[in-house]
Design a protein around this motif. Structure first.
Motif, short mmCIF file in Angstrom:
data_model
loop_
_atom_site.label_atom_id
_atom_site.label_comp_id
_atom_site.label_asym_id
_atom_site.label_seq_id
_atom_site.Cartn_x
_atom_site.Cartn_y
_atom_site.Cartn_z
N ASN A 114 4.91 18.45 -11.80
CA ASN A 114 5.05 20.17 -12.72
C ASN A 114 3.82 20.99 -12.78
N SER A 115 3.09 20.11 -12.09
CA SER A 115 1.64 20.93 -11.67
C SER A 115 1.58 21.58 -10.86
N ALA A 116 0.58 22.23 -10.55
CA ALA A 116 0.20 23.01 -9.52
C ALA A 116 0.26 22.36 -7.38
N TYR A 117 0.09 20.42 -8.14
CA TYR A 117 -0.41 20.06 -6.69
C TYR A 117 0.73 19.18 -6.89
N ALA A 118 1.97 19.47 -7.06
CA ALA A 118 3.03 18.21 -7.30
C ALA A 118 2.49 17.15 -5.77
N THR A 119 3.31 16.35 -6.04
CA THR A 119 2.99 15.10 -4.96
C THR A 119 4.09 14.15 -4.30
N VAL B 185 6.37 2.13 -9.21
CA VAL B 185 5.36 3.21 -8.31
C VAL B 185 5.50 4.18 -8.57
N ALA B 186 5.80 4.09 -6.92
CA ALA B 186 5.55 6.10 -6.59
C ALA B 186 6.69 6.84 -7.35
N GLN B 187 7.78 6.66 -8.32
CA GLN B 187 8.01 7.36 -8.51
C GLN B 187 8.00 7.69 -10.03
N ALA B 188 6.94 6.85 -10.35
CA ALA B 188 6.26 7.33 -11.59
C ALA B 188 4.87 8.58 -11.61
N ILE B 189 4.54 8.65 -10.12
CA ILE B 189 3.22 8.93 -10.12
C ILE B 189 3.87 10.50 -9.60
N ASP B 190 4.90 10.45 -8.53
CA ASP B 190 6.00 11.73 -8.25
C ASP B 190 5.95 12.27 -9.74
N PHE B 191 6.73 12.10 -10.58
CA PHE B 191 7.06 12.39 -12.15
C PHE B 191 6.21 13.26 -12.50
N ARG B 192 4.67 11.79 -12.89
CA ARG B 192 3.96 12.66 -13.67
C ARG B 192 3.43 13.30 -13.44
N PHE B 193 3.04 14.08 -11.59
CA PHE B 193 2.68 15.21 -11.89
C PHE B 193 4.19 16.71 -10.96
N ARG C 283 0.67 -1.29 0.09
CA ARG C 283 0.06 -0.08 -0.30
C ARG C 283 1.09 1.24 -0.03
N LEU C 284 0.36 1.75 -1.12
CA LEU C 284 1.53 3.64 -1.66
C LEU C 284 0.75 4.01 -0.56
N VAL C 285 0.62 5.72 -0.11
CA VAL C 285 0.02 6.67 0.08
C VAL C 285 0.65 8.12 -0.33
N VAL C 286 0.08 8.71 -1.22
CA VAL C 286 0.25 9.79 -1.49
C VAL C 286 -0.10 11.42 -1.41
N PHE D 200 -11.43 18.67 -4.04
CA PHE D 200 -10.50 18.66 -3.56
C PHE D 200 -10.11 17.29 -2.07
N THR D 201 -9.08 16.66 -2.29
CA THR D 201 -8.94 15.58 -1.42
C THR D 201 -7.81 15.34 0.20
N GLY D 202 -7.80 14.91 0.12
CA GLY D 202 -6.24 14.80 1.22
C GLY D 202 -5.66 13.97 0.89
N THR D 203 -5.51 12.41 0.87
CA THR D 203 -4.83 11.84 -0.25
C THR D 203 -4.84 11.02 -0.44
N VAL D 204 -4.23 10.50 -1.67
CA VAL D 204 -4.97 9.10 -2.24
C VAL D 204 -4.18 7.96 -1.81
N ALA D 205 -4.92 6.83 -1.28
CA ALA D 205 -4.43 5.21 -0.51
C ALA D 205 -4.21 5.06 -2.35
N LEU D 206 -3.51 3.65 -2.70
CA LEU D 206 -3.40 2.69 -3.28
C LEU D 206 -2.24 1.89 -3.52
N THR D 207 -2.77 0.53 -4.12
CA THR D 207 -2.05 -1.12 -3.70
C THR D 207 -1.90 -1.20 -4.79
N THR D 208 -0.17 -1.53 -4.99
CA THR D 208 0.25 -2.03 -6.14
C THR D 208 -0.03 -3.88 -6.33
#
Length: 385
Positions: free
Chosen positions: A233-238, A223-231, A53-56, A206-214
């Protein structure tokens, strides 16, 4: 008269000294028990976290929001099995001291991500999903407040306000869940995100956190690196972390709790070591002639050694047990206080550590006086009379 009786008589010969020494040991072990229980409670979230389980959260801070649209984007990424989101409610029942760990969630995806932790009948799951005002509550929380299935409960929030100006959210209890493991608390409350989102005055979509299972814990880093890379440059980097690391970040907000606890307990035990050691040395010196008489009457040196060492162990275990038992009792009382912010426990490891410290204290404070008594010669003993 047995050796045990002699040890007890020698310990209690000076009642005031015995009481003060025992009280000092009691305080040290009481602090040890309370602080260790507190430390275990803070670390429980990290120790019991799921491996897959990961938390974003927002890169700035986990208190900052994320767009709800992120959930679907994360759900579609490679290596992600299920994804859900949670919004902190800051909830309480009737009075703010009746604090409740409350979250607004998407029912179906929440149960998919946390299916291994939440145990409740299928009909309650179905009822919760279908009723927008429905909530799931933990069995511990329901028992604390006397709630039952079907109850209409007013839950207040110190964060979210309704459009009519009220901070009270009327919800219906549709499910009472238990934890899949004894170590996991069943003290949460989960309401529909849509119910909160449609009526609140700010923070919509808007929400607080996103939880996911791999799909495989081995893919967590990827997966964690891919998620953070995707966002990035956004206003809400993760910032994406394992559930254990995310839970530990809450404890880190308070500082190095382990170091603080070790320092306090270490200082207390060191002080007690000096006090008890000095008391034992003084007691044996005062009884030099008596020890000489015992040897003259036929007591072996090894017997005298064991009796003096037994006094030290008697002090350590008498005061240590009272202190540890008192700490355990206080923890049990705190566990039943409505809204208490920590799920305290007194695991076997704390008892074992306490017993270990009692043994160490007994050895360190009794070994030197016992050795002196063992070596004491009759001529030296009677020369001091």
């Amino acid at each position: 008269m047995t050796h045990g009786t002699l040890i007890w008589k020698n310990l209690t010969r000076y009642r005031l000294r015995f009481f003060l020494t025992t009280f000092a040991i009691f305080i040290a072990f009481f602090l040890f028990g309370i602080l260790q229980s507190f430390d275990k409670a803070l670390d429980a979230g990290a120790q019991l976290a799921a491996d897959d389980r990961l938390v974003v959260s927002n890169r700035i801070n986990f208190t900052q929001p994320l767009p709800i649209a992120y959930v679907d984007r994360i759900r579609s990424m490679d290596g992600v099995l299920h994804a859900t989101h949670q919004s902190w409610l800051g909830s309480y029942y009737q009075e703010q001291r009746n604090f409740i760990f409350g979250f607004a969630v998407d029912p179906e995806s929440f149960l998919a991500v946390y299916q291994d932790d939440v145990v409740l009948p299928a009909e309650q799951i179905d009822a919760f999903i279908k009723d927008r005002r429905g909530v799931l509550v933990g069995a511990d929380t329901a028992e604390t407040y006397g709630w039952a299935l079907g109850d209409l409960v007013p839950i207040s929030s110190n964060i979210w306000q309704r459009a009519d100006g009220s901070k009270v959210w009327d919800v219906v209890i549709k499910g009472i869940f238990k934890s899949s493991r004894d170590e996991l608390p069943a003290n949460g409350l989960y309401m529909h995100y849509d119910y909160l989102n449609e009526a609140r005055t700010f923070g919509k979509d808007f929400t607080g956190t996103v939880a996911l299972t791999t799909t495989d814990p081995a893919l967590n880093d990827q997966v964690a690196q891919a998620i953070d890379f995707r966002f990035q440059n956004s206003a809400y980097a993760t910032e994406t972390r394992t559930e254990a690391a995310f839970n530990r970040s809450f404890v880190d907000q308070l500082g190095n709790i382990g170091l603080i606890i070790s320092s306090v307990v270490g200082a207390a035990l060191f002080t007690i070591l000096i006090i008890v050691g000095n008391t034992m040395a003084l007691s044996i010196r005062e009884r030099t002639s008596e020890i000489g008489v015992m040897k003259a009457l036929g007591f072996r040196a090894s017997t005298v050694f064991s009796m003096v060492l037994g006094e030290a162990f008697g002090l350590a275990f008498f005061g240590g047990l009272i202190g540890t038992i008192t700490a355990w009792g206080l923890v049990e009382i705190a566990r039943n206080i409505p809204g208490f912010p920590f799920v305290l426990g007194f695991p076997t490891s704390v008892w074992l550590q306490a017993f270990g410290l009692m043994v160490v204290l007994g050895v360190l404070t009794g070994l030197f006086p016992a050795w002196n008594a063992y070596r004491l010669k009759l001529s030296t003993a009677f020369a001091r009379v």
